[in-house]
Design a protein around this motif. Structure first.
Motif: not given
Ligand code: 5AD
Ligand code: SF4
Length: 487
Positions: A235, A280, A282, A304, A306, A451
């Motif tokens: 992530e 993930r 962000r 993917k 979030c 997520d």
């Protein structure tokens, strides 16, 4: 640490270009640490971080340099090198530093070789540096936000000169890539995509302490993410004061930009999604004034990314937003929230809100309460306005403290009621959860994150830390859930 002679230092041999120069100093200090080890002394470090994700990420770089030199991490400030990475966004952040520094004086009296350093946003303000120079003579090192990469060189300077070293640059000099990093979590990491801020909101100190916007070229960002992926990271959090204006003032050459000169943040997100192994993505923080339809579309198309947008509103009053120089109105903000909710129904929306900005009337405040009701945030961080010397709002007429406090309490209650109601909407569902750590409060339990950024606590084996598992959300607890692992 005692004053030492770094015999190997040969001025002529010190490289002038980066990162070779810092590598030279790291090696030089490593020889010194190795010598100490042979004498049976293991030297330790502790980095204390205040403030935002950006600072947390800078601290991982500082720790990376210290580890590469050979210092060993200590759990507390009982260490040979103690660094404070400071924040100055509100007055409280400043006060915290002086509390810590006071305690360190005793520790340093017991361990004379201890080295104390202060860096970060607070050091970009001259009055703070002057105060430390005058009143905290036992502080060894002071540096700012534009030269964190020089930690090894600054430590070497301190050890050779035996004197307090202060080096704060008024603006960035160069972009140094490929610095070591010690990640707090093996499976997730922040990645800077840009530095600084050009917005000059009238309350905010950030543009003064972090400089003008500079964007890293996509090739550098992607290379870093691929390295992290190869090292087990699943992530990533793309970091910038305002990620939506990524693309201004690039640092470095780029083939991608030659082909597409209007390359922007949604393009970058789309490219990062293509990196295999990163599960993930962000990003933080989005300024509402330039969150584009293109960005919403890219989020929609890429699982993917979030389902969480942090969209600081600051105030619900169009009149105050103008005085804050935020460049959007209440209506524009609410229309944006509607659009996001319609296009991305499973999104979790969070915000920052300020109470008591100069000139705030009851009517302005009721507009803020209205936005909170309408936007239905999953979580909101609430702040009392704090005067920052040097910003335009500092000289405006301030709201009396007791009025602000009463409004703040009313806002907090509303925010909490709505968040509690909102977050229970996922109850009963099964969600993907990235397991982050053992639960601090309940033995045999783990803590993970969905997520949408909401945390879940559930029974499980700590071997699961770092993996993504299915968890059924059985109990909604307001800001978090209790769940059951689905085998
Ligand atoms: N006083 C209070 N809060 C502030 N913030 C930024 N500057 C100030 C200030 N002078 C808040 C904003 C921002 C968050 C990071 O900190 O809400 O979004
Ligand atoms: Fe982060 Fe701003 Fe605080 Fe610096 S002043 S640590 S950029 S929040």
């Amino acid at each position: 640490m005692e004053q030492i002679r770094l015999d190997e230092l040969n001025e002529e041999k010190v490289p002038v270009t980066e990162p070779e120069r810092q590598e030279y100093y790291i090696n030089l200090l490593r020889n010194y640490i190795d010598q100490c080890k042979k004498e049976g002394k293991t030297l330790t470090y502790c980095v204390q971080t205040f403030g935002c994700q950006m600072n947390a990420h800078d601290s991982e770089r500082l720790e990376g340099i210290l580890e590469k030199i050979g210092f060993v991490q200590a759990p507390t400030e009982d260490a040979d090198v103690v660094l404070y990475n400071t924040c100055t966004v509100r007055e409280n952040a400043n006060k915290k530093l002086f509390g810590h520094l006071g305690h360190l004086k005793n520790k340093k009296q017991k361990n004379k070789d201890m080295l104390i350093g202060i860096c970060g946003c607070m050091m970009q303000q001259k009055e703070n540096v002057d105060f430390i120079e005058k009143s905290y003579k036992y502080v060894d090192l002071v540096f700012g936000t534009f030269n964190t990469y020089k930690l090894a060189e600054l430590i070497a300077d301190r050890l050779m000169s035996g004197k307090q070293v202060i080096e704060v640059l008024p603006q960035p000099k160069e972009n140094v890539e490929n610095l070591p990093q010690k990640r707090k979590y093996s499976f997730k990491s922040g990645v800077n995509i840009m530095y600084g801020c050009n917005n000059f909101c009238t309350y905010c100190i950030v543009p003064y302490v972090r400089g003008r916007e500079r964007s890293r070229v996509p090739e550098d960002i992607m290379a870093e993410i691929k390295c992290l992926r190869d090292d087990g990271v699943k992530e990533i959090m793309l970091l910038g004061q305002n990620v939506n204006s990524y693309g201004t003032n690039y640092m470095g050459e780029s083939e991608i930009l030659k082909e597409n000169p209007s390359y922007d943040f949604p393009d970058l997100l789309r490219d990062v999604c293509k990196i295999d192994g990163i599960e993930r993505i962000r990003f933080m923080t989005s300024n509402p004034k330039d969150l584009s339809d293109k960005l919403i579309q890219v989020i929609k198309e890429n699982k993917k990314i979030c389902r969480h947008i942090h969209l600081p509103v600051q105030s619900g009053s169009s009149r105050l937003l103008k005085a804050m120089n935020r460049k959007y109105t209440k209506e524009h903000y609410l229309a944006l929230v509607d659009k996001i909710r319609k296009e991305l129904p499973d999104i979790s929306l969070t915000t920052d809100i300020m109470v008591g900005f100069p000139g705030e009337t009851e009517e302005d405040f009721l507009d803020t309460m209205d936005v909170v009701r309408k936007a239905e945030y999953d979580q909101a961080f609430t702040f009392i306005y704090s005067i920052r010397t040097g910003t335009p709002a500092a000289t405006m007429e301030q709201v009396p403290e007791e009025v602000v406090k009463e409004r703040f309490d009313r806002l907090l209650k509303l925010v909490q009621d709505i968040a509690a109601k909102r977050s229970s909407r996922f109850k009963g569902m099964v969600k993907d959860v990235l397991v982050e750590e053992e639960d601090e409060h309940e033995e045999g339990y783990l803590t993970g994150r969905m997520d949408n950024n909401i945390t879940v606590h559930f029974k499980g084996d700590k071997k699961l830390i770092g993996s993504i598992v299915d968890v059924k959300l059985t109990e909604a607890k307001g800001f978090y859930y209790i769940g059951e692992l689905i085998k």
